[in-house]
Each structure stands twice: as structure tokens, then as C-alpha cells.
Motif scaffolding. Structure first.
Motif, PDB file in Angstrom:
ATOM      1  N   ASP A   1       0.838  -1.189   0.000  1.00 35.68           N
ATOM      2  CA  ASP A   1       0.000   0.000   0.000  1.00 35.68           C
ATOM      3  C   ASP A   1       0.879   1.248   0.000  1.00 35.68           C
ATOM      4  O   ASP A   1       2.104   1.170  -0.077  1.00 35.68           O
ATOM      5  CB  ASP A   1      -0.968  -0.004   1.191  1.00 35.68           C
ATOM      6  N   MET A   2       0.247   2.410   0.104  1.00 35.34           N
ATOM      7  CA  MET A   2       0.968   3.675   0.039  1.00 35.34           C
ATOM      8  C   MET A   2       1.859   3.912   1.256  1.00 35.34           C
ATOM      9  O   MET A   2       2.726   4.789   1.240  1.00 35.34           O
ATOM     10  CB  MET A   2      -0.027   4.828  -0.094  1.00 35.34           C
ATOM     11  N   PHE A   3       1.629   3.157   2.320  1.00 33.76           N
ATOM     12  CA  PHE A   3       2.443   3.303   3.523  1.00 33.76           C
ATOM     13  C   PHE A   3       3.579   2.287   3.560  1.00 33.76           C
ATOM     14  O   PHE A   3       4.145   2.003   4.604  1.00 33.76           O
ATOM     15  CB  PHE A   3       1.563   3.171   4.768  1.00 33.76           C
ATOM     16  N   THR A   4       3.904   1.750   2.379  1.00 41.77           N
ATOM     17  CA  THR A   4       4.957   0.745   2.243  1.00 41.77           C
ATOM     18  C   THR A   4       6.133   1.338   1.478  1.00 41.77           C
ATOM     19  O   THR A   4       5.946   2.046   0.489  1.00 41.77           O
ATOM     20  CB  THR A   4       4.428  -0.481   1.481  1.00 41.77           C
ATOM     21  N   THR A   5       7.341   1.025   1.940  1.00 40.47           N
ATOM     22  CA  THR A   5       8.566   1.388   1.224  1.00 40.47           C
ATOM     23  C   THR A   5       9.218   0.101   0.751  1.00 40.47           C
ATOM     24  O   THR A   5       9.372  -0.845   1.529  1.00 40.47           O
ATOM     25  CB  THR A   5       9.525   2.177   2.127  1.00 40.47           C
ATOM     26  N   VAL A   6       9.575   0.063  -0.530  1.00 39.20           N
ATOM     27  CA  VAL A   6      10.063  -1.165  -1.168  1.00 39.20           C
ATOM     28  C   VAL A   6      11.548  -1.025  -1.482  1.00 39.20           C
ATOM     29  O   VAL A   6      12.003   0.022  -1.943  1.00 39.20           O
ATOM     30  CB  VAL A   6       9.274  -1.452  -2.466  1.00 39.20           C
ATOM     31  N   PHE A   7      12.291  -2.091  -1.247  1.00 37.48           N
ATOM     32  CA  PHE A   7      13.733  -2.115  -1.476  1.00 37.48           C
ATOM     33  C   PHE A   7      14.077  -3.241  -2.446  1.00 37.48           C
ATOM     34  O   PHE A   7      13.704  -4.397  -2.210  1.00 37.48           O
ATOM     35  CB  PHE A   7      14.487  -2.350  -0.160  1.00 37.48           C
ATOM     36  N   ILE A   8      14.772  -2.912  -3.527  1.00 40.46           N
ATOM     37  CA  ILE A   8      15.240  -3.901  -4.504  1.00 40.46           C
ATOM     38  C   ILE A   8      16.758  -3.917  -4.453  1.00 40.46           C
ATOM     39  O   ILE A   8      17.403  -2.885  -4.672  1.00 40.46           O
ATOM     40  CB  ILE A   8      14.756  -3.594  -5.934  1.00 40.46           C
ATOM     41  N   GLY A   9      17.348  -5.049  -4.144  1.00 34.94           N
ATOM     42  CA  GLY A   9      18.790  -5.124  -3.983  1.00 34.94           C
ATOM     43  C   GLY A   9      19.547  -5.020  -5.296  1.00 34.94           C
ATOM     44  O   GLY A   9      18.971  -5.079  -6.380  1.00 34.94           O
ATOM     45  N   ASN A  10      20.864  -4.863  -5.190  1.00 34.22           N
ATOM     46  CA  ASN A  10      21.700  -4.956  -6.381  1.00 34.22           C
ATOM     47  C   ASN A  10      22.187  -6.393  -6.536  1.00 34.22           C
ATOM     48  O   ASN A  10      21.751  -7.291  -5.803  1.00 34.22           O
ATOM     49  CB  ASN A  10      22.847  -3.928  -6.350  1.00 34.22           C
ATOM     50  N   SER A  11      23.105  -6.624  -7.470  1.00 30.99           N
ATOM     51  CA  SER A  11      23.522  -8.004  -7.748  1.00 30.99           C
ATOM     52  C   SER A  11      24.314  -8.619  -6.609  1.00 30.99           C
ATOM     53  O   SER A  11      24.497  -9.849  -6.566  1.00 30.99           O
ATOM     54  CB  SER A  11      24.350  -8.044  -9.041  1.00 30.99           C
ATOM     55  N   GLN A  12      24.797  -7.792  -5.667  1.00 31.57           N
ATOM     56  CA  GLN A  12      25.584  -8.296  -4.546  1.00 31.57           C
ATOM     57  C   GLN A  12      24.767  -8.445  -3.261  1.00 31.57           C
ATOM     58  O   GLN A  12      25.261  -8.978  -2.267  1.00 31.57           O
ATOM     59  CB  GLN A  12      26.764  -7.354  -4.274  1.00 31.57           C
ATOM     60  N   THR A  13      23.546  -7.952  -3.268  1.00 32.41           N
ATOM     61  CA  THR A  13      22.725  -8.001  -2.058  1.00 32.41           C
ATOM     62  C   THR A  13      22.423  -9.444  -1.678  1.00 32.41           C
ATOM     63  O   THR A  13      22.137 -10.285  -2.523  1.00 32.41           O
ATOM     64  CB  THR A  13      21.409  -7.224  -2.275  1.00 32.41           C
ATOM     65  N   LYS A  14      22.501  -9.728  -0.383  1.00 26.41           N
ATOM     66  CA  LYS A  14      22.290 -11.100   0.097  1.00 26.41           C
ATOM     67  C   LYS A  14      21.528 -11.076   1.415  1.00 26.41           C
ATOM     68  O   LYS A  14      21.292 -10.013   2.002  1.00 26.41           O
ATOM     69  CB  LYS A  14      23.636 -11.789   0.283  1.00 26.41           C
ATOM     70  N   ILE A  15      21.155 -12.252   1.866  1.00 21.96           N
ATOM     71  CA  ILE A  15      20.512 -12.397   3.173  1.00 21.96           C
ATOM     72  C   ILE A  15      21.553 -12.936   4.146  1.00 21.96           C
ATOM     73  O   ILE A  15      22.152 -13.989   3.911  1.00 21.96           O
ATOM     74  CB  ILE A  15      19.299 -13.344   3.105  1.00 21.96           C
ATOM     75  N   ILE A  16      21.773 -12.213   5.242  1.00 21.05           N
ATOM     76  CA  ILE A  16      22.712 -12.620   6.286  1.00 21.05           C
ATOM     77  C   ILE A  16      21.974 -12.568   7.619  1.00 21.05           C
ATOM     78  O   ILE A  16      21.445 -11.517   8.000  1.00 21.05           O
ATOM     79  CB  ILE A  16      23.952 -11.712   6.342  1.00 21.05           C
ATOM     80  N   SER A  17      21.913 -13.701   8.286  1.00 21.53           N
ATOM     81  CA  SER A  17      21.225 -13.789   9.586  1.00 21.53           C
ATOM     82  C   SER A  17      19.799 -13.256   9.506  1.00 21.53           C
ATOM     83  O   SER A  17      19.316 -12.570  10.410  1.00 21.53           O
ATOM     84  CB  SER A  17      22.010 -13.031  10.665  1.00 21.53           C
ATOM     85  N   GLY A  18      19.150 -13.549   8.388  1.00 23.52           N
ATOM     86  CA  GLY A  18      17.767 -13.153   8.224  1.00 23.52           C
ATOM     87  C   GLY A  18      17.564 -11.700   7.862  1.00 23.52           C
ATOM     88  O   GLY A  18      16.426 -11.210   7.850  1.00 23.52           O
ATOM     89  N   LYS A  19      18.654 -10.983   7.544  1.00 26.40           N
ATOM     90  CA  LYS A  19      18.562  -9.563   7.199  1.00 26.40           C
ATOM     91  C   LYS A  19      19.005  -9.323   5.760  1.00 26.40           C
ATOM     92  O   LYS A  19      19.815 -10.065   5.210  1.00 26.40           O
ATOM     93  CB  LYS A  19      19.444  -8.730   8.145  1.00 26.40           C
ATOM     94  N   MET A  20      18.476  -8.266   5.152  1.00 22.40           N
ATOM     95  CA  MET A  20      18.832  -7.865   3.796  1.00 22.40           C
ATOM     96  C   MET A  20      20.086  -6.997   3.863  1.00 22.40           C
ATOM     97  O   MET A  20      20.073  -5.923   4.481  1.00 22.40           O
ATOM     98  CB  MET A  20      17.667  -7.096   3.164  1.00 22.40           C
ATOM     99  N   VAL A  21      21.163  -7.455   3.227  1.00 21.81           N
ATOM    100  CA  VAL A  21      22.462  -6.787   3.358  1.00 21.81           C
ATOM    101  C   VAL A  21      23.078  -6.580   1.982  1.00 21.81           C
ATOM    102  O   VAL A  21      23.164  -7.519   1.182  1.00 21.81           O
ATOM    103  CB  VAL A  21      23.425  -7.610   4.245  1.00 21.81           C
ATOM    104  N   THR A  22      23.513  -5.341   1.723  1.00 19.76           N
ATOM    105  CA  THR A  22      24.252  -5.030   0.496  1.00 19.76           C
ATOM    106  C   THR A  22      25.682  -4.680   0.882  1.00 19.76           C
ATOM    107  O   THR A  22      25.935  -3.595   1.410  1.00 19.76           O
ATOM    108  CB  THR A  22      23.626  -3.848  -0.264  1.00 19.76           C
TER     109      THR A  22
END
Length: 242
Positions: free
Chosen positions: A214-235
Motif C-alpha cells: 500500500d501507500m504506507f509501504t517502502t520497497v527495497f530492490i537489492g543490487n547483484s551483490q545483495t544477500k541475506i545474512i542472519s535473516g537480514k537484507m544486506v548489500t
């Protein structure tokens, strides 16, 4: 007489900078979009408030400038930061109508930063912030910005990802991004950052395409190096390779 254009963060008291809080406390009048003044009324009930509805940005800024010209210190409040999709530029554009008013811009924590902290560390390297709202920007220009950012392998933050009239805009944006990014690209989103009902999810770009936000949502799209570390989105920025 002074107009402060104040970014008050995500909407929680904890997300407001000390400078923003002190400025708001010092002002005679608080002006802003009705949703924002309603939030601040909970924290500063003793203040005088003047509000306008959505899509009345010019009227809102002119009202704030006029009130300041009448000899009162005014805080024109914006969620997040006062510059990033805020009222700061418009205040300067209309300042010639009230030449005796002085403007001071007070920065706030934009959703890209507060939402990124919820997800982990997605913005450690170069990134682009793009609004999907086409009220003020033609969709063709938004498409080009999405395409160029994807081609350059930026991490991308999307503001205003959808609305009742733009229900398919996030899917359309994802289709553009999928031409240049893998469907497995790590993505995330945060709803109601810093407010009651805050939720977040980490998922792939392929999954994001069919996600409901919805309009109260902010969306993040990673780059080619972005990964998941310990359940978190990390670039990563690459410090370990130095």
C-alpha cells in the motif's frame, strides 16, 4: 518571522530528530497535511494546528508562508525528510510572494533510511530512490529512471509503490526491473515504518512482483551483490575485499 520546513521522520516520537522536536516546540503554529498534523497533535497537543487535505500542497505552503508573514514562527511539517518528496523546494519557489519571510530547512529521517534499518543494511552501497507516483512525474519518465537504475545495478528504493488508482504500478515496475535484474534478486519491504502495525518481509524480485502493498509501504530492490545474512537484507560495500 520564520518558516521552518521540518521533516519529522516516520511518525514515531523515537524517529524524530532532536532538532526537529526542538523546532516544533519553539514554533507558534504547526501546518501540514492532515494525516501529519494528526500524528503530531498526539505529541504536542498544546500547539495550534492548521492543516490541508491531500493534493493541496501549494495551498498548504502558501498558508504557512502567509502565517509566518503575519509575524508568527511556523513549522511546515513533512513526514520523513523535508526535502525528499517534501515541501522544502515548493516553499522556496513561493517565497517571492512573501519576501520578508525567512526559511530554514530542518532535515528528517526519510523512509529509505528508517525502513532500511528495519530490513538490515540494504543501502551500504550506491542506491537510487524513485517514486512510482505519476501525479507530478509522467510514467514514461519513471519507466526510464527504473530502467537506467536497474542497468547501473543500483539498489533501488521505491516510494509510493501503489494506490487505488495505481494498483498495478509495482508489478509494472518489477517487470521493467526483471529485464535487467535476476528474479532471485533479494528484495524487501516495510509497511508502517515506526508506527503501530509495522510489518516487513524479505523476498525475491520474482515474488515481489505479485506482492500486495500500500501507500504506507517502502520497497527495497537489492543490487547483484545483495544477500541475506542472519535473516537480514544486506548489500556489502566490499570492505572485506580491501
Amino acid at each position: 518571522m520564520k518558516l521552518f520546513v521540518v521533516g519529522f521522520g516516520c511518525g514515531s516520537r523515537d524517529g524524530m530528530t532532536l532538532q526537529a522536536e526542538n523546532i516544533i516546540k519553539s514554533c507558534d503554529v504547526i501546518t501540514g497535511y492532515t494525516v501529519y498534523t494528526d500524528i503530531l497533535r498526539l505529541f504536542f497537543p498544546e500547539k495550534e494546528y492548521i492543516s490541508t487535505a491531500m493534493r493541496q500542497e501549494k495551498e498548504r505552503v502558501e498558508l504557512a508562508l502567509k502565517t509566518a508573514a503575519d509575524g508568527r514562527n511556523v513549522a511546515l511539517v513533512c513526514s520523513g525528510d523535508s526535502e525528499i518528496y517534501g515541501m522544502a523546494a515548493l516553499a522556496f519557489e513561493l517565497l517571492h510572494l512573501y519576501p520578508d519571510v525567512e526559511i530554514e530547512i530542518v532535515a528528517g529521517v526519510t523512509a529509505a533510511l528508517s525502513g532500511g534499518a528495519v530490513l538490515g543494511a540494504p543501502l551500504t552501497h550506491d542506491f537510487a530512490v524513485i517514486s512510482l507516483s505519476d501525479l507530478l512525474t509522467p510514467w514514461e519518465k519513471i519507466e526510464k529512471r527504473l530502467m537506467c537504475s536497474a542497468m547501473a545495478d543500483f539498489t533501488i528504493v521505491l516510494y509510493n509503490p501503489t494506490s487505488k488508482k495505481r494498483a498495478d504500478y509495482l508489478a509494472k515496475a518489477c517487470d521493467i526491473l526483471l529485464e535487467y535484474k535476476s528474479a532471485d534478486t533479494v528484495c524487501g519491504y516495510v509497511k508502517n515504518i515506526g508506527r503501530d502495525g509495522e510489518t516487513h518481509r524479505i523476498l525475491t524480485l520474482g515474488e515481489l512482483r505479485n506482492e500486495s502493498v500500500d501507500m504506507f509501504t517502502t520497497v527495497f530492490i537489492g543490487n547483484s551483490q545483495t544477500k541475506i545474512i542472519s535473516g537480514k537484507m544486506v548489500t556489502p560495500r566490499g570492505y572485506r575485499n580491501v
